[in-house]
Design an enzyme around this catalytic site. Structure first.
Site, PDB file in Angstrom:
ATOM      1  N   THR A  89       0.856  -1.185   0.000  1.00 18.38           N
ATOM      2  CA  THR A  89       0.000   0.000   0.000  1.00 18.38           C
ATOM      3  C   THR A  89       0.892   1.234   0.000  1.00 18.38           C
ATOM      4  OG1 THR A  89      -1.631  -1.238   1.238  1.00 18.38           O
ATOM      5  CG2 THR A  89      -1.860   1.156   1.252  1.00 18.38           C
ATOM      6  N   PHE A 111      -6.144  -6.798  -0.904  1.00 22.97           N
ATOM      7  CA  PHE A 111      -7.180  -6.404   0.053  1.00 22.97           C
ATOM      8  C   PHE A 111      -7.319  -7.448   1.164  1.00 22.97           C
ATOM      9  CE2 PHE A 111      -8.162  -4.914  -4.237  1.00 22.97           C
ATOM     10  CZ  PHE A 111      -8.178  -3.550  -4.025  1.00 22.97           C
ATOM     11  N   LYS A 157      -6.752   1.140  -3.247  1.00 26.23           N
ATOM     12  CA  LYS A 157      -6.462   0.530  -1.958  1.00 26.23           C
ATOM     13  C   LYS A 157      -6.697   1.499  -0.796  1.00 26.23           C
ATOM     14  CE  LYS A 157      -5.087  -2.058   1.277  1.00 26.23           C
ATOM     15  NZ  LYS A 157      -3.967  -2.907   1.458  1.00 26.23           N
ATOM     16  N   PHE A 211     -19.099  -3.945   9.088  1.00 25.70           N
ATOM     17  CA  PHE A 211     -18.241  -2.837   9.535  1.00 25.70           C
ATOM     18  C   PHE A 211     -19.032  -1.754  10.255  1.00 25.70           C
ATOM     19  CE2 PHE A 211     -13.699  -3.125   8.550  1.00 25.70           C
ATOM     20  CZ  PHE A 211     -13.700  -4.448   8.167  1.00 25.70           C
ATOM     21  N   GLY A 228     -17.383  -0.088  19.105  1.00 27.34           N
ATOM     22  CA  GLY A 228     -16.576  -0.642  20.189  1.00 27.34           C
ATOM     23  C   GLY A 228     -15.312   0.162  20.366  1.00 27.34           C
ATOM     24  N   GLY A 241      -7.748  -0.881  14.598  1.00 28.87           N
ATOM     25  CA  GLY A 241      -6.301  -0.862  14.762  1.00 28.87           C
ATOM     26  C   GLY A 241      -5.694  -1.703  13.667  1.00 28.87           C
ATOM     27  N   CYS A 300      -2.865  -1.649   9.016  1.00 27.24           N
ATOM     28  CA  CYS A 300      -3.303  -0.977   7.785  1.00 27.24           C
ATOM     29  C   CYS A 300      -4.150   0.258   8.026  1.00 27.24           C
ATOM     30  CB  CYS A 300      -4.066  -1.958   6.903  1.00 27.24           C
ATOM     31  SG  CYS A 300      -3.038  -3.323   6.370  1.00 27.24           S
ATOM     32  N   LYS A 329      -7.648  -7.562  16.516  1.00 32.71           N
ATOM     33  CA  LYS A 329      -8.926  -8.227  16.236  1.00 32.71           C
ATOM     34  C   LYS A 329      -8.720  -9.710  16.489  1.00 32.71           C
ATOM     35  CE  LYS A 329      -8.406  -9.056  11.282  1.00 32.71           C
ATOM     36  NZ  LYS A 329      -8.976  -8.848   9.951  1.00 32.71           N
ATOM     37  N   ARG A 377      -0.008  -5.001  16.175  1.00 32.52           N
ATOM     38  CA  ARG A 377       0.391  -3.682  15.688  1.00 32.52           C
ATOM     39  C   ARG A 377      -0.784  -2.704  15.807  1.00 32.52           C
ATOM     40  NH1 ARG A 377       2.927  -5.331  10.019  1.00 32.52           N
ATOM     41  NH2 ARG A 377       1.291  -6.898  10.208  1.00 32.52           N
TER      42      ARG A 377
END
Ligand code: UDX
Length: 475
Positions: free
Chosen positions: A147, A178, A239, A284, A288, A292, A295, A365, A372
């Site tokens: 990216t 992606f 992207k 999406f 919450g 993070g 990306c 997640k 990261r």
């Protein structure tokens, strides 16, 4: 131009080209064997291509050649072992060997946020392209997957022109990826679209051949993979635009969470209700602790920095708000913790000294070991900084978390983490946490108080088990 599959043979717009190596299918290399490059290399071997993965990190290459995946990504282990055994896949630290092997070289190195600013650090792109170009001995195609800021592909083309010995006719193209961590194998084998930025029919034909395995798999499964053929700038922008949109969607629902908090509404029901509108969609929209990972956060910052350089900074000013909304969610968890523990907030935030807090989740997640820019780990560190004795458990991320934030206490299980805790914070929605039994956990803690930072627990069940429950954007 959008070319829907099936196009059994290349359509007239995509002329068939022969790989310069003389092999029946292009031989492909992936430079950089992080999340992106390792996953692509392994999956492309699975699709039947002859693949070489390159990295400057000798330890990582040794691991991969020994059949060990250096990251946690469901399904990848088995594919690595199978394709090493089949002889289609190998990994190397030798750039000359890599240059010699490939017809199509995919650049998959990292583009982290620059140390002193919001822009992307392109030094790994520069290093990999330069050393590859210097070692090329015949025509090939260099394809950027990392990216990058719009304009990078043109610059890569200049680098290649400058460093390739003689006139080999090496070409450049851009094809963004992606991948979602946790679903990366499927995202490579069964992508929802392929985007290529090309300047010539040869590059277009070569890239088509390098993706034919994906189209063929789709055909056998009665699916279509749309192909978008475009210019360099658009391919690069696709992207960052996609990631900016996803980040905006998450921050939109988190902004609604803030309004719900102020007004007594419930953002989970609000999200469900608006998500039934197909123009909005329900994905999406999970309010919450926010986004993070490697990306979304850095991509929206790099996108703003690049737009500013191009004189289009105004157009992306809203992304600054998106970022701020996202970061405010971390403070919200601290407020909820202070509220549950009866701690007053001073100018420096709440003081948690003398409390023990269990943090469940460290990764950004579930189903990854990646910490990261993980909101969960950031909140754990903030709680500790505010004086709490923080005990963290994560099913896969502990090792990485320990390396990133060594001052926290890491536990080997949920029970160990919550034992004696005055407060439990669930900050990553791992299935183990969602399915945990609040009655059993209630026996272990010092205080039945829980912050559900991902709105992933059954609040009724936890309340019935005697817990004081606080969600995000919920009354
Ligand atoms: C993302 C893009 O989805 C992917 O297409 C791109 O190639 C790389 O960046 P990834 O970083 O793996 O992929 O994570 P993603 O699944 O998009 O989640 C990003 C973050 O958003 C996570 O921290 C997640 O917890 C958070 N999120 C996601 C929410 O807070 N709410 C949601 O509704 C969805």
């Amino acid at each position: 131009m959008t070319i829907p599959y099936p196009a059994i043979q290349p359509t007239p717009a995509i002329a068939a080209v022969s790989p310069p190596s003389g092999a029946p299918r292009p031989r492909v290399t992936f430079l950089g064997t992080g999340y992106l490059g390792a996953t692509y290399a392994i999956c492309y071997a699975e699709l039947g291509y002859e693949v070489l993965g390159f990295d400057v990190d000798a330890d990582k290459i040794a691991m991969l050649n020994a059949g060990q995946v250096p990251i946690h990504e469901p399904g990848l282990d088995e594919l690595l072992k199978r394709n090493l055994a089949a002889g289609r896949l190998r990994f190397s630290t030798d750039i000359a060997e890599t240059a010699e092997f490939g017809d199509v070289h995919f650049i998959c190195v990292g583009t982290p946020q620059r140390a002193g600013g919001m822009g992307a650090d392109l030094s790994y792109v520069e290093a990999s392209v330069t050393s590859l170009a210097q070692h090329l001995t015949r025509k090939s195609l260099i394809v950027g997957k990392s990216t990058v800021p719009v304009g990078t592909a043109e610059w890569v083309e200049q680098l290649v022109g400058k460093h390739t010995p003689g006139d080999l006719g090496v070409e450049v193209a851009w094809s963004p990826e992606f991948l979602q961590e946790g679903f990366a194998v499927d995202d490579v084998l069964r992508p929802n679209r392929i985007v290529v930025g090309v300047k010539s029919e040869w590059a277009n034909g070569m890239l088509y051949a390098a993706h034919k395995g994906v189209f063929d798999l789709a055909a056998t499964e009665d699916r279509e993979v749309p192909l978008v053929v475009t210019d360099f700038a658009t391919a690069e922008l696709v992207k960052v635009a996609a990631n900016a949109f996803l980040a905006t969607k998450i921050s939109f629902i988190n902004a609604m969470a803030e309004v719900c908090e102020a007004s007594g509404g419930d953002v989970t029901q609000l999200a469900r209700a608006i998500g039934y509108d197909p123009r909005i969609g329900n994905r999406f929209l999970q309010a919450g602790l926010g986004f993070g990972g490697a990306c979304l956060p850095k991509d929206i910052r790099a996108f703003q920095a690049r737009a500013q350089e191009l004189g289009a900074g105004e157009a992306l000013r809203f992304l600054h708000e998106v970022d701020l909304i996202n970061l405010r969610r971390r403070t919200r968890v601290l407020q909820l913790a202070a509220d549950l523990l009866g701690r007053r907030s001073g100018p420096a935030g709440p003081d948690f000294s003398g409390t023990r807090i269990a943090v469940l989740g460290a990764t950004f997640k579930p189903n990854t070991d990646d910490v990261r820019d993980a909101p969960a780990l950031a909140v754990a560190a903030l709680l500790q900084k505010a004086g709490a004795d923080v005990h963290v458990y994560d099913p896969q991320g502990t090792e990485n978390a320990r390396r990133a934030v060594p001052e926290l206490t890491y536990e080997s299980g949920i029970n160990e983490a919550v034992t004696g805790a005055d407060l439990v914070c669930v900050l990553t929605e791992w299935a183990d946490f969602r399915n945990a039994d609040p009655v059993a956990l209630g026996e272990l803690v010092a205080g039945r108080k829980v912050v559900d930072g991902r709105n992933c627990l059954d609040s009724a069940l936890w309340t019935q088990a005697g817990w004081e429950y606080r969600g995000m954007g919920r009354p």
